[in-house]
Design a protein around this motif. Structure first.
Motif, short mmCIF file in Angstrom:
data_model
loop_
_atom_site.label_atom_id
_atom_site.label_comp_id
_atom_site.label_asym_id
_atom_site.label_seq_id
_atom_site.Cartn_x
_atom_site.Cartn_y
_atom_site.Cartn_z
N ARG A 114 50.38 -30.60 6.28
CA ARG A 114 49.92 -31.44 5.18
C ARG A 114 50.79 -31.28 3.93
N MET A 115 51.20 -30.06 3.65
CA MET A 115 51.97 -29.78 2.45
C MET A 115 53.43 -29.44 2.78
N ALA A 116 53.97 -30.08 3.79
CA ALA A 116 55.35 -29.83 4.17
C ALA A 116 56.30 -30.22 3.05
N PRO A 117 57.40 -29.48 2.86
CA PRO A 117 58.41 -29.90 1.89
C PRO A 117 58.91 -31.30 2.21
N GLN A 118 59.29 -32.04 1.18
CA GLN A 118 59.75 -33.43 1.34
C GLN A 118 61.25 -33.54 1.06
N PRO A 119 61.97 -34.36 1.80
CA PRO A 119 61.55 -35.04 3.03
C PRO A 119 61.36 -34.06 4.18
N ILE A 120 60.59 -34.48 5.19
CA ILE A 120 60.17 -33.58 6.25
C ILE A 120 61.24 -33.50 7.35
N LYS A 121 61.74 -32.31 7.58
CA LYS A 121 62.72 -32.07 8.65
C LYS A 121 61.99 -31.73 9.96
N GLU A 122 62.66 -31.97 11.07
CA GLU A 122 62.08 -31.70 12.38
C GLU A 122 61.64 -30.25 12.54
N GLU A 123 62.38 -29.32 11.95
CA GLU A 123 62.07 -27.90 12.13
C GLU A 123 60.84 -27.44 11.34
N TYR A 124 60.24 -28.33 10.53
CA TYR A 124 59.02 -27.97 9.82
C TYR A 124 57.79 -28.00 10.72
N LEU A 125 57.94 -28.45 11.94
CA LEU A 125 56.82 -28.51 12.87
C LEU A 125 56.15 -27.14 13.01
N MET A 126 54.82 -27.11 12.90
CA MET A 126 54.00 -25.90 13.07
C MET A 126 54.33 -24.81 12.05
N SER A 127 54.78 -25.22 10.85
CA SER A 127 55.07 -24.26 9.80
C SER A 127 53.95 -24.16 8.77
N GLY A 128 52.84 -24.89 8.98
CA GLY A 128 51.73 -24.86 8.03
C GLY A 128 50.53 -25.61 8.56
N MET A 129 49.48 -25.69 7.75
CA MET A 129 48.22 -26.33 8.15
C MET A 129 48.37 -27.85 8.19
N LEU A 130 47.69 -28.45 9.16
CA LEU A 130 47.71 -29.90 9.32
C LEU A 130 46.73 -30.57 8.36
N GLU A 131 46.90 -31.88 8.17
CA GLU A 131 45.95 -32.68 7.41
C GLU A 131 44.62 -32.71 8.19
N PRO A 132 43.51 -32.26 7.59
CA PRO A 132 42.23 -32.17 8.31
C PRO A 132 41.72 -33.49 8.87
N THR A 133 41.99 -34.60 8.18
CA THR A 133 41.41 -35.88 8.59
C THR A 133 41.95 -36.38 9.93
N ASN A 134 43.14 -35.94 10.33
CA ASN A 134 43.65 -36.37 11.63
C ASN A 134 44.17 -35.21 12.48
N GLU A 135 43.64 -34.01 12.25
CA GLU A 135 44.12 -32.83 12.97
C GLU A 135 44.00 -32.96 14.50
N PRO A 136 42.89 -33.46 15.07
CA PRO A 136 42.81 -33.56 16.53
C PRO A 136 43.91 -34.44 17.12
N TYR A 137 44.18 -35.58 16.49
CA TYR A 137 45.25 -36.46 16.96
C TYR A 137 46.60 -35.77 16.84
N LYS A 277 36.75 -42.09 -1.83
CA LYS A 277 37.27 -42.06 -0.46
C LYS A 277 38.47 -41.13 -0.38
N PRO A 278 38.72 -40.54 0.83
CA PRO A 278 39.81 -39.57 0.97
C PRO A 278 41.19 -40.21 0.87
N ASP A 279 42.12 -39.46 0.30
CA ASP A 279 43.50 -39.91 0.19
C ASP A 279 44.33 -39.54 1.42
N GLY A 280 43.96 -38.46 2.10
CA GLY A 280 44.81 -37.93 3.16
C GLY A 280 45.96 -37.14 2.56
N THR A 281 47.01 -36.97 3.34
CA THR A 281 48.16 -36.20 2.91
C THR A 281 48.80 -36.82 1.66
N PRO A 282 49.16 -36.00 0.65
CA PRO A 282 49.73 -36.56 -0.59
C PRO A 282 51.02 -37.33 -0.37
#
Length: 326
Positions: A114-137, A277-282
């Protein structure tokens, strides 16, 4: 002698799948295999096994998925994680068992923290918590990437993954509650224009920033990545981060997007924002430098893409009205 590959496009009736079929046909491919949801239930392992056993497929574009916006993800989290994981596991496994060497898996940019540095690089995968609203997907899509990587490592297959940003265009889902942001806005503004509504209310604050890619550009990127030779693809990836981001490298606030959609539709009323209403990821902006190094970049500006998307929407609405009147 036919030297064309026999290509299975899973999810050919969906937004991305239909665009991939259009691109393949435009490039001269004729041996394209498709099955509707009624004809082949991809969550059923026995059906998928029989399909691959009898169809002798050479390449797979795995575009089949259960998708939706914030409301749908919040309402049906079990459906989103179960359906997507079952589809991915069945298709990837049976493809490998039946000798399919090349497969392209389509994920989503929501795989990133959810709070990945911007712009998001491929290697940021699994480096932090996901956005709760779509975590299962997101978890299902991460599993799909790792599924492809694991089969490559163990069986020597050439299964690749692409992670698109937010997509829109012909073939989209315009459901008033379960659709993504652009088709939802397009339908809302269209109905407001037709009914002369004085105001359109948008979910959230309008401050989050999003990147949007026209679906035919996404399809062209998919075919480009699929057709790269193995050494070229491997040079720009690694076994643990083998996926490639697909986007434009540019983003826009939801508020500015709403104004663009309103202008495209011809709506002249007020735009308000429901901050309850929720904004989702900033912000979600993909780093697309790897894809550019591999020789591809998007070519459809957002305003032009919105015009094409709205024309397709109007055509769809008119067709539905004609069927209802018949």
């Amino acid at each position: 002698m036919n030297t064309q590959p026999r290509i299975y496009v899973a999810g050919h009736n969906g937004l991305v799948g239909s665009a991939i079929v259009r691109i393949l046909r435009a490039q001269g491919h004729t041996d394209i295999v498709t099955r509707s949801h009624k004809e082949l239930e991809l969550t059923d392992q026995a059906q998928v096994r029989e399909f691959f056993r009898t169809e002798r497929i050479d390449q797979v574009y795995l575009a089949a998925a259960k998708v939706g916006g914030i409301h749908a993800n919040n309402t049906y989290p079990a459906d989103f994680i179960y359906d997507n994981m079952m589809v991915q596991a069945n298709v990837v496994h049976e493809a490998r068992v039946n000798g399919v060497q090349k497969l392209l898996f389509l994920g989503s940019s929501c795989i990133y923290p959810r709070m990945a540095p911007q712009p998001i690089k491929e290697e940021y995968l699994m480096s932090g918590m996901l956005e709760p609203t779509n975590e299962p997907y997101a978890m299902a899509k991460i599993a799909g990437i790792k599924l492809c990587e694991s089969y490559n490592r163990q069986y020597g297959t050439d299964y690749r993954s692409v992670m698109p940003t937010n997509l829109y265009g012909p073939g989209d889902n315009y459901h008033p509650e379960n659709s993504h942001v652009i088709p939802a806005l397009m339908r809302r503004f269209h109905e407001a224009r037709v009914s002369n509504a004085p105001e359109v209310v948008i979910w959230g604050s309008g401050k989050p920033m999003r990147e949007f890619l026209y679906v035919d550009d996404m399809a062209a990127a998919c075919v480009h990545v699929m057709n790269l030779d193995h050494d070229t693809y491997a040079k720009h990836t690694d076994p643990m981060h083998s996926h490639i981001n697909v986007g434009t490298g540019q983003d826009v606030t939801i508020a500015d997007l709403a104004r663009l959609v309103g202008d495209t539709v011809g709506y002249r009323g007020r735009i308000a924002f429901d901050t309850s209403k929720p904004d989702g990821t900033p912000r979600k902006l993909l780093d697309v430098s790897k894809l550019k190094q591999l020789g591809w970049q998007a070519s459809t500006p957002l305003q032009e893409g919105l015009k094409r998307a709205y024309a397709a929407f109007v055509e769809l609405m008119e067709a539905q009205q004609n069927r209802a009147a018949a």
